[in-house]
Design an enzyme around this catalytic site. Structure first.
Site, PDB file in Angstrom:
ATOM      1  N   GLU A 303      12.864  91.290 144.613  1.00 46.18           N
ATOM      2  CA  GLU A 303      11.949  92.128 143.836  1.00 46.18           C
ATOM      3  C   GLU A 303      11.180  91.359 142.775  1.00 46.18           C
ATOM      4  O   GLU A 303      10.104  91.764 142.348  1.00 46.18           O
ATOM      5  CB  GLU A 303      12.708  93.301 143.175  1.00 46.18           C
ATOM      6  CG  GLU A 303      13.846  92.893 142.273  1.00 46.18           C
ATOM      7  CD  GLU A 303      15.177  92.841 143.031  1.00 46.18           C
ATOM      8  OE1 GLU A 303      16.217  92.797 142.382  1.00 46.18           O
ATOM      9  OE2 GLU A 303      15.154  92.840 144.266  1.00 46.18           O
ATOM     10  N   ASP A 345     -21.207  68.212 146.847  1.00 42.93           N
ATOM     11  CA  ASP A 345     -22.587  67.853 146.570  1.00 42.93           C
ATOM     12  C   ASP A 345     -22.593  66.457 145.948  1.00 42.93           C
ATOM     13  O   ASP A 345     -21.613  66.056 145.305  1.00 42.93           O
ATOM     14  CB  ASP A 345     -23.183  68.882 145.597  1.00 42.93           C
ATOM     15  CG  ASP A 345     -24.653  68.640 145.334  1.00 42.93           C
ATOM     16  OD1 ASP A 345     -25.341  68.185 146.257  1.00 42.93           O
ATOM     17  OD2 ASP A 345     -25.102  68.897 144.205  1.00 42.93           O
ATOM     18  N   ASP A 633     -23.741  73.953 142.721  1.00 45.09           N
ATOM     19  CA  ASP A 633     -24.167  74.333 141.383  1.00 45.09           C
ATOM     20  C   ASP A 633     -25.376  75.261 141.383  1.00 45.09           C
ATOM     21  O   ASP A 633     -25.677  75.875 140.375  1.00 45.09           O
ATOM     22  CB  ASP A 633     -24.492  73.090 140.541  1.00 45.09           C
ATOM     23  CG  ASP A 633     -25.562  72.217 141.181  1.00 45.09           C
ATOM     24  OD1 ASP A 633     -26.061  72.591 142.272  1.00 45.09           O
ATOM     25  OD2 ASP A 633     -25.904  71.178 140.600  1.00 45.09           O
ATOM     26  N   ASP A 637     -26.473  77.439 146.736  1.00 39.68           N
ATOM     27  CA  ASP A 637     -25.129  77.079 147.188  1.00 39.68           C
ATOM     28  C   ASP A 637     -24.204  78.290 147.306  1.00 39.68           C
ATOM     29  O   ASP A 637     -23.135  78.198 147.907  1.00 39.68           O
ATOM     30  CB  ASP A 637     -24.493  76.079 146.209  1.00 39.68           C
ATOM     31  CG  ASP A 637     -25.194  74.739 146.206  1.00 39.68           C
ATOM     32  OD1 ASP A 637     -25.550  74.272 147.300  1.00 39.68           O
ATOM     33  OD2 ASP A 637     -25.393  74.171 145.122  1.00 39.68           O
ATOM     34  N   ASP A 730      18.602  85.253 139.516  1.00 40.65           N
ATOM     35  CA  ASP A 730      17.513  84.929 140.444  1.00 40.65           C
ATOM     36  C   ASP A 730      16.228  84.604 139.695  1.00 40.65           C
ATOM     37  O   ASP A 730      15.623  83.548 139.882  1.00 40.65           O
ATOM     38  CB  ASP A 730      17.241  86.111 141.389  1.00 40.65           C
ATOM     39  CG  ASP A 730      18.209  86.126 142.563  1.00 40.65           C
ATOM     40  OD1 ASP A 730      19.167  85.341 142.531  1.00 40.65           O
ATOM     41  OD2 ASP A 730      18.011  86.934 143.478  1.00 40.65           O
TER      42      ASP A 730
END
Length: 910
Positions: A303, A345, A633, A637, A730
């Site tokens: 959980e 790029d 940029d 793009d 846990d």
């Protein structure tokens, strides 16, 4: 449609680049002196603000609801409801169990919403940073207004260094150049012209009489009338397309969905089998077995996993933010770790986006910037004089990137053009012209004569020179000299340098009419300048690291093929002997999608590409089964950023639209930051795997204990025991495992592949054998405690057999509970690495982990030792002998797992 709406739509439908200046002004109902303030306010109310629509935002309530759509969360809520509403065999409702489950679910939802809001706020801050102002004519006066307040019909003044604030039809200009890479992908500034275009379907890049929002003025000045604002601009049209684009499913989301479905079906199947075994074979009551089945569901479902994954991802975003990578969407952290291809790029990411003089040819010699360059050469003076760059108030050089590089080169050599032109002022000039490819300025000298400084294309310039300057002496220009100059020019060009020539002459008087044929002839050659946008110093190292990690860097650029190939070679993207070739956009147009997909691995560099090409490239690699990270940029793009598995926007040069389409934003626009982020992504995935291995092995052990105990008719663990273990022993260690440092060989591993999941790499087999070890150990401790009871109360006189058994069973139950909890804490050390020895990884390197283990141990022991709490949790006090058994059995998980790991390594399975 109202009259105002009709008028507005008619304006939007206008094709202004096909109209004359007079028609444009008439159709926009304005004049060359601009609008009045009153009219501007009226149009602002009519057309709306000049900004991009952010779309419909998700409310906080919707974000909270989204956190509860996970299948495991739904099962947990159902388990909590049954625990609270269905009475147990003693007639009590398990309120404590229900409250603990709900607490875990609510904490997970809160954390998810908080992180999502943080990401949105960070992007909003970036948007504000990129909002420009505009110089406009209102009531005939030049004023500065916020670009959001611009309206159609406004007259805007542009000069070098400005960001174009809206789509405009140009009506006046003086050698105006605008860099439109953000929209078209073309890195070279566009020369604007006052012409009327006849074709209404002409492409954006060829609309030379228009200026577009978010583009940058690099040279000259101009005046334009605002034609479109906000979402009606070309930028806005792309933003509108993006708003309707489908989101790419991330590997993390896919893996969590698969895990959730697997666990849910497995748990329900085991719970049903267990229910019927208990009621039909062992004769237990229906309500009792229903609660026992719920206990199994609670034991099997991790959980805390959604919360733990969220926390680990959030911790990863914090580390990345400190290293200039801002994560917009949490799953992107993990997606980075799966990256096979980084499509980058060139300009600004792999390079500095800053033209720099690299070589100088003077006195028949080539000088490199790394060597000693003569500081008194006349070529340096000419390149600075024949130059329209200027300095702003802060002392920054503003102008065309090529010309600003020349000014900076002069400053680096000690030549300050600001001081020199005070002594030798410019008195006339012939601006650069794309037809003659030359620029000239005339400067008055102290002796009354005038210096004509000329720079331009070397081949054109050589046709206009008659002499050459060598070591301070003027010599005749002959064919041998020309051949030597052309050879130097060719060698520089092969290295992807942009080459300019410089020349000069002295005249006694400035001509009454400045014409090229008279002013730019009979010149003296001074030298050549070779410039380039140099690669970032750290980029080559980052490319090398990426390749060693099995990641293929590819370059996608709008630049010419030779430039792209040269930079790729210098960076190591293309190496001598590589089969990978350079593909141009024109060549890609000739290939079908099927043909391109079949040959995709042949190319590492793509030159002269358009936005459509970028999307094709990303899709082709994805079809090849690769996880693709794409940088960009510009607005152009955005479609490819959206298409990629991980879109990476630029924080400095990036447009608002490209940032909005990205999963991650680079604060420094640096390729090396991407590689750092990939390493962090791999670490995050590895740590999530460790947390899942830890949780699932523990939960499998719990399920085996409950299932086998039910088959044998034993009562081993209660629901409240399992919930406490899952919450305490846990959760805290699992979160701390998310802070584990990266293993030494992390970036030497190959990408894990698109089809991998949390159970890949030996995790599933580890979960199975480790879960069996845990379950078998707990069952053995319980059985031995029943068979050889050790509690002192068993020696007391006067107790009935039933009372003695109750004490004996209570001890066995407590020992099983303590063994399971402590063993999980010891096992947490094992999962610091799936295959490496704990002695190699280190016991105590992770301080957060050490504190988490200590906290879990205290909370675990507290409910057994502290009076009152042990009654609430239905456990007893144990004596030293029993604690010795519990401790020994719990610690045994470490040597057992070490032995298995050793065998796996010796067998070469890891």
């Amino acid at each position: 449609m109202s009259t105002e709406e009709t008028k507005k739509q008619q304006q939007v439908d206008q094709v202004f680049y096909t109209q004359t200046t007079e028609e444009v002004l008439q159709n926009l109902d304005t004049t060359v002196n601009g609008l009045t303030e009153a009219e501007a306010k009226k149009r602002l109310a009519e057309y709306g603000s000049n900004e991009l629509d952010e779309g419909k935002k998700t409310t906080t309530f919707q974000k909270i609801l989204a956190q509860f759509k996970d299948l495991m969360i739904i099962v947990l809520i159902a388990a909590a409801a049954i625990s609270a509403l269905v009475p147990n065999a003693e007639g009590h409702r398990e309120w404590v169990d229900a409250l603990i489950i709900l607490a875990v679910v609510i904490i997970n939802a809160i954390m998810g919403v908080i992180q999502e809001n943080k990401a949105e706020q960070a992007i909003e801050a970036l948007k504000e940073m990129s909002t420009p102002n505009a110089n406009v004519l209102r009531d005939g006066h030049n004023i500065t207004v916020n670009s959001h307040d611009l309206v159609p019909g406004d007259i805007v003044l542009l000069e070098a260094g400005d960001v174009v604030p809206a789509d405009m039809r140009l009506i006046e200009l003086s050698t105006l150049k605008i860099e439109e890479a953000a929209l078209t992908g073309e890195s070279v500034p566009v020369d604007k012209e006052l012409v009327v275009l006849n074709d209404s379907e002409v492409g954006i890049g060829d609309r030379v009489n228009m200026a577009f929002a978010n583009s940058n003025v690099t040279y000259g000045r101009g005046k334009g009338v605002v034609a479109y604002t906000g979402m009606n601009t070309e930028v806005g049209k792309i933003a509108n397309m993006l708003a309707n684009a489908d989101e790419t499913e991330t590997p993390l989301k896919r893996n969590l969905n698969q895990l959730g479905k697997f666990l849910t079906y497995a748990i329900l199947l085991i719970a049903v089998i267990m229910f019927f075994v208990g009621t039909l074979l062992n004769g237990r009551g229906v309500v009792e077995m229903l609660l026992t089945s719920i206990s199994l569901a609670v034991a099997a479902i991790p959980e805390g996993l959604p919360a733990i994954v969220t926390i680990i991802l959030a911790l990863g975003t914090q580390v990345m933010a400190k290293r200039n990578a801002m994560i917009r969407k949490l799953p992107a952290v993990e997606t980075l770790g799966a990256t096979d291809i980084i499509a980058s790029d060139k300009t600004g990411t792999l390079t500095l986006n800053q033209m720099t003089v690299e070589k100088l040819y003077v006195d028949r010699q080539v000088y490199d910037k790394t060597g000693t360059i003569p500081t008194d050469t006349l070529a340096v003076k000419i390149m600075n004089y024949a130059n329209d760059s200027r300095f702003d108030k802060e002392g920054k050089i503003v102008g065309d990137p090529t010309e600003t590089a020349l000014i900076q080169f002069g400053l680096d050599l000690g030549f300050d053009v600001r001081e020199e032109v005070k002594k030798e002022p410019r008195v006339a000039d012939l601006p650069f012209d794309s037809d003659r490819k030359l620029m000239s300025t005339v400067h008055e000298l102290a002796d009354g004569r005038f210096l004509v400084a000329v720079k331009g294309a070397p081949d054109v310039l050589l046709n206009r020179v008659s002499q050459i300057l060598v070591d301070g002496q003027t010599l005749p220009m002959d064919e041998a000299e020309k051949e030597q100059i052309l050879s130097a020019n060719k060698n520089m060009a092969k290295q992807a340098l942009r080459v300019l020539g410089t020349a000069y002459k002295l005249i006694d008087a400035v001509p009454s009419q400045l014409v090229s044929e008279e002013l730019e002839n009979d010149l003296i050659f001074a030298g050549l300048i070779g410039m380039i946008d140099p690669e970032r110093p750290e980029a080559a190292g980052a490319v090398k690291v990426a390749k060693s990690a099995g990641i293929r860097p590819i370059m996608i650029t709008g630049d010419h093929k030779d430039t792209a190939e040269a930079i790729a070679g210098r960076l190591g993207i293309i190496e001598p002997g590589d089969d990978a070739a350079v593909l141009t956009g024109a060549e890609l147009n000739l290939m079908s999608d099927a043909e391109f997909a079949a040959n995709i691995t042949n190319y590492s560099v793509y030159a002269r590409v358009s936005p459509e090409h970028k999307v094709r490239i990303v899709k082709a690699w994805q079809q090849a089964g690769k996880v693709v990270a794409m940088t960009g940029d510009g607005v152009n793009d955005a479609p490819s950023l959206k298409q990629a598995d991980i879109g990476i926007g630029m924080g400095i040069t990036g447009t608002e639209v490209s940032k909005g389409a990205s999963d991650m934003v680079l604060a420094d626009d640096n390729f090396a930051t991407i590689v750092v982020a990939v390493e962090e992504g791999r670490k995050v995935f590895s740590n999530i795997q460790k947390a899942i291995q830890y949780l699932m092995a523990a939960n499998l052990g719990e399920v085996l204990v409950l299932f086998i105990a039910t088959l044998l008719g034993w009562d081993t663990l209660l629901p409240i025991h399992l919930l406490w273990i899952n919450l305490v022993t846990d959760t805290f260690p699992a979160i701390a495992l998310g802070m584990e440092p990266a293993e030494g060989n992390l970036m030497a591993r190959k990408p894990r592949g698109k089809n991998s999941n949390f159970f890949s790499g030996g995790v599933m087999s580890s979960i199975i054998y480790q879960g069996i070890l845990e379950g078998a150990t707990v069952l053995f401790v319980y059985w031995s405690a029943i068979k050889w009871p050790a509690h002192t109360a068993l020696n007391m006189v006067g107790l009935s057999a039933a009372e003695l058994y109750d004490l004996q069973h209570a001890d066995a139950l407590t020992m099983a509970f303590a063994t399971l909890g402590l063993m999980q804490l010891f096992h947490a050390f094992n999962v610091k690495s799936v295959h490496q020895s704990l002695f190699t990884v280190g016991f105590f390197k992770n301080k957060s982990f050490n504190y988490a283990i200590l906290l879990s141990f205290v909370l675990m022991m507290g409910i057994i030792i502290i009076p009152g709490l042990n009654d609430l949790f239905k456990v007893t006090h144990l004596d030293a002998y029993q604690w010795a058994i519990v401790t020994g059995a719990s610690f045994a998980i470490i040597p057992a797992v070490e032995i298995v790991k050793f065998i796996q390594r010796r067998m070469g399975k890891v």
